[in-house]
Design an enzyme around this catalytic site. Structure first.
Site, PDB file in Angstrom:
ATOM      1  CB  SER A 138      -0.761  -0.067   1.161  1.00  0.00           C
ATOM      2  OG  SER A 138      -1.715   1.120   1.483  1.00  0.00           O
ATOM      3  CE1 TYR A 151      -4.350  -0.678   4.955  1.00  0.00           C
ATOM      4  CE2 TYR A 151      -3.081   1.239   4.519  1.00  0.00           C
ATOM      5  CZ  TYR A 151      -3.830   0.294   4.059  1.00  0.00           C
ATOM      6  OH  TYR A 151      -3.829  -0.236   2.542  1.00  0.00           O
TER       7      TYR A 151
END
Length: 267
Positions: A138, A151
């Site tokens: 990501s 995250y």
């Protein structure tokens, strides 16, 4: 004999798009995710393309289920040529509103799920002296994002895992690559979690993300699928998808400036 790819998080979004792309290019596909009905739908689409598909409902945060997934895949197809670790969840929350349960859930899926899959399939790759591992990371594994500490921690862990494992496995004939998307316009909101000081703040974060998903620069699932295909075919060590590359390069070159810019949006 057709090659076989195992894809986690394959029931929807970029995982589904990747499965269909590989099937169109002659691969048999092993599909893993938690939702069996959606997995079977994807399997039927692959079979309509003339390829074999095996759908196995799997909680990637449970090592025994992951080991069973790999065992069934090998029993069915004999070989697995590519592992694509794609299953993941997103959490938007300030640190003080992120519970230990939240941390456990996000690390179980985003980090341990990848480790479990690699651990289960690695003996097969080592025995054959060949194989490819694609870890879908990501933008949050390349630069920090406000209100997304848990995250980003999970995705930075994937970056470290991938880069270290690449050094270890390259001499043994095994390719390891990271594909880093930004925000993906798919079924993202179904899997995203939001936390705030109260319900109105939580809803505001949810609405902010929904609005972001409407932006023209947001990637489509097919963009990630094409990036994964590119990584496999051209033996790339890393692919940063679309406009995400501009943001990550800006952070690499001007980290202090980028941190200041992002801090202006923290409330």
């Amino acid at each position: 004999m057709a090659k076989t790819v195992l894809i986690t998080g394959a029931s929807q979004g970029s995982g589904k798009a990747t499965a269909l792309l590989f099937a169109r290019n002659g691969y048999d596909v092993v599909l893993a995710a938690r939702q069996p009905d959606r997995l079977e739908t994807v399997a039927q689409e692959i079979q309509s393309l003339g390829r074999s598909a095996l759908a196995i409902s799997t909680d990637m945060g449970d090592f025994q289920q992951v080991q069973t997934l790999v065992n069934k895949a090998l029993q069915t197809f004999g070989n697995i040529d590519i592992l694509i670790n794609n299953a993941g969840i997103c959490l938007t929350a300030p640190m003080e509103k992120t519970s230990l349960s939240d941390w456990q859930k996000i690390m179980d899926t985003n980090f341990w799920g990848y480790v479990y899959a690699i651990q289960a399939i690695l003996p097969h790759f080592l025995e054959r002296n060949t194989g490819t591992i694609i870890n879908v990371g990501s933008i949050g594994g390349k630069m920090p994002l406000p209100q997304m500490t848990a995250y980003c921690a999970s995705k930075y862990a994937i970056t470290g895992l991938t880069e270290s494992l690449r050094l270890e496995l390259f001499p043994k004939g095994i390719q390891v690559c990271a594909v880093h998307p930004g925000v993906i316009n798919s079924n993202f909101m179904e899997r995203a979690m939001f936390r705030g000081g109260d319900e109105s703040e939580t809803e505001a974060r949810r609405q902010q993300m929904s609005k972001l998903l409407e932006s023209s620069w947001v990637s489509k699932p097919e963009d990630i699928a094409n990036a994964i295909w590119d990584a496999v075919q051209n033996k790339r060590s890393e692919v940063v998808v679309g406009p995400t590359f501009l943001a990550t390069e800006a952070y690499r070159l001007f980290p202090g400036l980028m941190q200041w810019v992002m801090s202006q949006n923290v409330k």
